[in-house]
Scaffold this active site. Structure first.
Site, mmCIF file in Angstrom:
data_model
loop_
_atom_site.group_PDB
_atom_site.id
_atom_site.type_symbol
_atom_site.label_atom_id
_atom_site.label_comp_id
_atom_site.label_asym_id
_atom_site.label_seq_id
_atom_site.Cartn_x
_atom_site.Cartn_y
_atom_site.Cartn_z
ATOM 1 N N HIS A 161 0.855 -1.193 0.000
ATOM 2 C CA HIS A 161 0.000 0.000 0.000
ATOM 3 C C HIS A 161 0.886 1.236 0.000
ATOM 4 O O HIS A 161 1.950 1.252 0.610
ATOM 5 C CB HIS A 161 -0.899 0.025 1.255
ATOM 6 C CG HIS A 161 -2.057 0.952 1.116
ATOM 7 N ND1 HIS A 161 -1.951 2.297 1.369
ATOM 8 C CD2 HIS A 161 -3.323 0.738 0.706
ATOM 9 C CE1 HIS A 161 -3.130 2.874 1.142
ATOM 10 N NE2 HIS A 161 -3.971 1.953 0.733
ATOM 11 N N ASP B 140 -7.900 -5.272 -0.292
ATOM 12 C CA ASP B 140 -8.366 -6.149 -1.375
ATOM 13 C C ASP B 140 -7.987 -7.605 -1.187
ATOM 14 O O ASP B 140 -8.414 -8.456 -1.972
ATOM 15 C CB ASP B 140 -7.772 -5.651 -2.710
ATOM 16 C CG ASP B 140 -8.346 -4.299 -3.088
ATOM 17 O OD1 ASP B 140 -7.568 -3.393 -3.446
ATOM 18 O OD2 ASP B 140 -9.576 -4.150 -2.987
HETATM 19 C C1 SDX Z 1 -6.204 0.012 -3.069
HETATM 20 O O1 SDX Z 1 -4.295 4.467 -2.147
HETATM 21 C C2 SDX Z 1 -5.272 3.879 -1.544
HETATM 22 O O2 SDX Z 1 -5.670 4.209 -0.455
HETATM 23 C C3 SDX Z 1 -5.887 2.727 -2.326
HETATM 24 C C4 SDX Z 1 -6.913 1.891 -1.567
HETATM 25 C C5 SDX Z 1 -8.182 2.675 -1.296
HETATM 26 O O3 SDX Z 1 -8.891 2.320 -0.344
HETATM 27 O O4 SDX Z 1 -8.514 3.551 -2.108
HETATM 28 O O5 SDX Z 1 -6.351 1.496 -0.318
HETATM 29 C C6 SDX Z 1 -7.336 0.645 -2.335
HETATM 30 O O6 SDX Z 1 -5.988 0.320 -4.215
HETATM 31 C C7 SDX Z 1 -5.316 -0.968 -2.336
HETATM 32 C C8 SDX Z 1 -4.103 -1.448 -3.213
HETATM 33 C C9 SDX Z 1 -4.589 -2.537 -4.167
HETATM 34 N N1 SDX Z 1 -3.501 -2.890 -5.126
HETATM 35 C C10 SDX Z 1 -2.857 -4.085 -5.056
HETATM 36 O O7 SDX Z 1 -3.032 -4.915 -4.172
HETATM 37 C C11 SDX Z 1 -1.872 -4.316 -6.204
HETATM 38 C C12 SDX Z 1 -0.542 -4.875 -5.664
HETATM 39 N N2 SDX Z 1 0.092 -3.808 -4.876
HETATM 40 C C13 SDX Z 1 0.943 -2.928 -5.554
HETATM 41 O O8 SDX Z 1 1.045 -2.890 -6.900
HETATM 42 C C14 SDX Z 1 1.497 -1.764 -4.748
HETATM 43 O O9 SDX Z 1 1.815 -2.211 -3.507
HETATM 44 C C15 SDX Z 1 0.602 -0.556 -4.655
HETATM 45 C C16 SDX Z 1 0.102 -0.131 -5.995
HETATM 46 C C17 SDX Z 1 -0.559 -0.829 -3.757
HETATM 47 C C18 SDX Z 1 1.433 0.566 -4.046
HETATM 48 O O10 SDX Z 1 2.408 0.867 -4.951
HETATM 49 P P1 SDX Z 1 3.565 1.946 -4.624
HETATM 50 O O11 SDX Z 1 3.263 2.710 -3.389
HETATM 51 O O12 SDX Z 1 3.806 2.702 -5.889
HETATM 52 O O13 SDX Z 1 4.765 1.060 -4.261
HETATM 53 P P2 SDX Z 1 5.844 0.522 -5.294
HETATM 54 O O14 SDX Z 1 5.144 -0.076 -6.466
HETATM 55 O O15 SDX Z 1 6.837 1.598 -5.543
HETATM 56 O O16 SDX Z 1 6.507 -0.661 -4.449
HETATM 57 C C19 SDX Z 1 7.557 -0.404 -3.533
HETATM 58 C C20 SDX Z 1 8.408 -1.674 -3.590
HETATM 59 C C21 SDX Z 1 8.843 -2.013 -5.007
HETATM 60 O O17 SDX Z 1 10.038 -2.777 -4.882
HETATM 61 P P3 SDX Z 1 11.469 -2.013 -5.137
HETATM 62 O O18 SDX Z 1 11.388 -1.373 -6.493
HETATM 63 O O19 SDX Z 1 11.608 -1.020 -4.009
HETATM 64 O O20 SDX Z 1 12.485 -3.143 -5.091
HETATM 65 O O21 SDX Z 1 7.639 -2.801 -3.152
HETATM 66 C C22 SDX Z 1 7.464 -3.693 -4.245
HETATM 67 C C23 SDX Z 1 7.784 -2.942 -5.514
HETATM 68 O O22 SDX Z 1 8.250 -3.825 -6.503
HETATM 69 N N3 SDX Z 1 6.053 -4.123 -4.211
HETATM 70 C C24 SDX Z 1 5.630 -5.360 -4.446
HETATM 71 C C25 SDX Z 1 4.243 -5.306 -4.242
HETATM 72 N N4 SDX Z 1 3.864 -4.071 -3.912
HETATM 73 C C26 SDX Z 1 4.997 -3.327 -3.897
HETATM 74 N N5 SDX Z 1 6.280 -6.493 -4.803
HETATM 75 C C27 SDX Z 1 5.522 -7.598 -4.964
HETATM 76 N N6 SDX Z 1 4.182 -7.637 -4.775
HETATM 77 C C28 SDX Z 1 3.504 -6.512 -4.423
HETATM 78 N N7 SDX Z 1 2.171 -6.528 -4.231
#
Ligand code: SDX
Length: 392
Positions: free
Chosen positions: A271, A328
């Site tokens: 998140h 989710d």
């Molecule tokens: C919702 O914003 C809100 O409040 C949203 C929400 C709401 O109520 O409105 O809470 C609802 O959208 C919840 C999120 C649902 N999405 C997912 O579950 C999709 C999987 N999660 C991600 O794609 C990610 O965690 C996000 C989109 C939720 C957040 O993305 P960020 O903040 O841009 O973080 P990032 O992609 O920069 O990740 C930081 C690191 C990265 O690794 P490095 O580059 O530092 O090595 O963490 C890793 C990412 O690769 N990472 C993951 C991961 N989520 C982040 N690696 C594997 N699996 C994951 N799920």
């Protein structure tokens, strides 16, 4: 950084507004709507009471509640001409695409004629949206089943009405199971607002041009559809099903999620703000156990989800990046137990989030905030002469 412009991709360190609506603390995993904790509201309130709280700022007293619910009940029917637009969609059109189109079409049926401060007419548009959104949502499901649509019934509460429109058939009586209705009520409350997330920021940006409420909400529905946002609840179940088909082992999928060359992400994990457990995920996980037990549903993917969570929370990659289950991760398991099909999961998120979007749009509208128009740093070609086609 060039001159006074700083680029902040994904707005990770940029605040877009002040707001009185929702407070969340990512470090401590706190979430409050207008100061009330999500734990209290999920346990003690009902969804329309929470919608009133978000939109008007206070928990409604009995008269306010009855008036709000009464107005919504009287607007649950949808103009029959909307069915002509709906009937034009192919049967396998994704419900989120249908919903964003039909909500936008509402601006044609209920044209905006209010001046900036005609709160009475804006309020009527709010009531229409809250009332008609679930009705339209159920059309998508009925069409996919080849079943006739159901009309709303004014003697039912909001969630029971949704359930009867979804599942009632002309050939038999339909009785709403109070366990299902209560579980849905709790899920809708937990999704009702979440400060400046992607879809809410979209609603605010569109609203900042003084576009009407329906167009602003339609844009929010489109933003929520993405698998990185609300679409994740559908992606989680598809991921869990794939793991189940693949023998149920989670290690392989954890490895894929950690492999930078593999686009696979652990859906429902991570998140932008919560660097601790998402408080909603905690409540939903507990509720999943209760609802499935009460309904006598044994869903094998629930065990896979628990195993995946357990493994990830003990894995350095996830721990170091503070990746926890988000809202989710478990919600789809409950939706499925309630009989809701996977392609409707994100629509359920939208039904819950609707009052939050409305409240945020209203706050923006009343603040008179300037139109949203970010800057950029240009990195393209320098000036060059035009070339005739023969010279290219
Ligand atoms: C919702 O914003 C809100 O409040 C949203 C929400 C709401 O109520 O409105 O809470 C609802 O959208 C919840 C999120 C649902 N999405 C997912 O579950 C999709 C999987 N999660 C991600 O794609 C990610 O965690 C996000 C989109 C939720 C957040 O993305 P960020 O903040 O841009 O973080 P990032 O992609 O920069 O990740 C930081 C690191 C990265 O690794 P490095 O580059 O530092 O090595 O963490 C890793 C990412 O690769 N990472 C993951 C991961 N989520 C982040 N690696 C594997 N699996 C994951 N799920």
């Amino acid at each position: 950084q060039t001159g006074h412009i700083t680029i902040d991709p994904g707005f990770k360190n940029t605040g877009s507004t002040t707001s009185d609506i929702t407070y969340l603390d990512g470090e401590q995993g706190l979430l409050r709507y207008r100061g009330y904790s999500i734990e209290d509201l999920a346990d003690k309130a009902d969804f329309l009471g929470v919608a009133y709280l978000l939109i008007y700022g206070e928990l409604p007293n009995e008269k306010q509640y009855d008036d709000f619910v009464g107005k919504i009940t009287r607007h649950t029917m949808v103009n029959e001409d909307m069915r002509k637009i709906f009937d034009g969609f192919p049967v396998n059109a994704h419900p989120m695409g249908v919903m964003s189109s039909l909500v936008s079409a509402m601006s044609g049926f209920y044209p905006e004629s209010y001046s900036k401060n005609d709160m009475e007419e804006i309020d009527l548009h709010i009531i229409r949206l809250m009332a008609k959104f679930p009705t339209i949502a159920t059309w998508c499901y009925k069409k996919s089943q080849g079943h006739p649509i159901n009309y709303p019934k004014n003697n039912l509460d909001y969630t029971s009405n949704f359930l009867q429109m979804m599942f009632a058939l002309p050939v038999e009586d339909y009785k709403v199971d109070p366990i299902v209705s209560r579980a849905l009520n709790k899920l809708l409350i937990l999704h009702a607002d979440h400060e400046q997330n992607c879809s809410t920021s979209t609603v605010r940006l569109v609203g900042s041009s003084q576009a009407n409420l329906y167009s602003s909400i339609s844009a929010g529905i489109s933003a929520l559809w993405g698998p990185l946002h609300g679409g994740a609840n559908q992606a989680v179940i598809e991921m869990l099903e794939a793991i189940k088909e693949d023998g149920g082992g989670v290690e392989k999928y954890l490895a894929k999620a950690k492999d930078k060359d593999d686009p696979f992400r652990l859906m429902g994990f991570g998140h932008r703000v919560y660097k601790n457990f998402d408080p909603r995920a905690r409540i939903i996980k507990k509720s999943a156990d209760e609802v499935l037990a009460a309904l006598g549903v044994d869903d094998p993917v629930l065990d896979i989800a628990r195993g995946l969570e357990e493994a990830a929370l003990n894995d350095e990659y996830f721990i170091s990046r503070k990746l926890y289950p988000n809202v989710d991760f478990y919600s789809g398991i409950i939706y499925r137990a309630l009989g809701i099909p996977v392609n409707m999961f994100t629509v359920m998120f939208a039904i819950g989030r609707l009052p939050g979007w409305i409240a945020q749009w209203l706050e923006l509208r009343e603040s008179g905030q300037a139109i949203g128009r970010p800057r950029q740093i240009y990195t393209g070609e320098t000036a060059r002469e035009f070339k005739e086609i023969g010279d290219r």
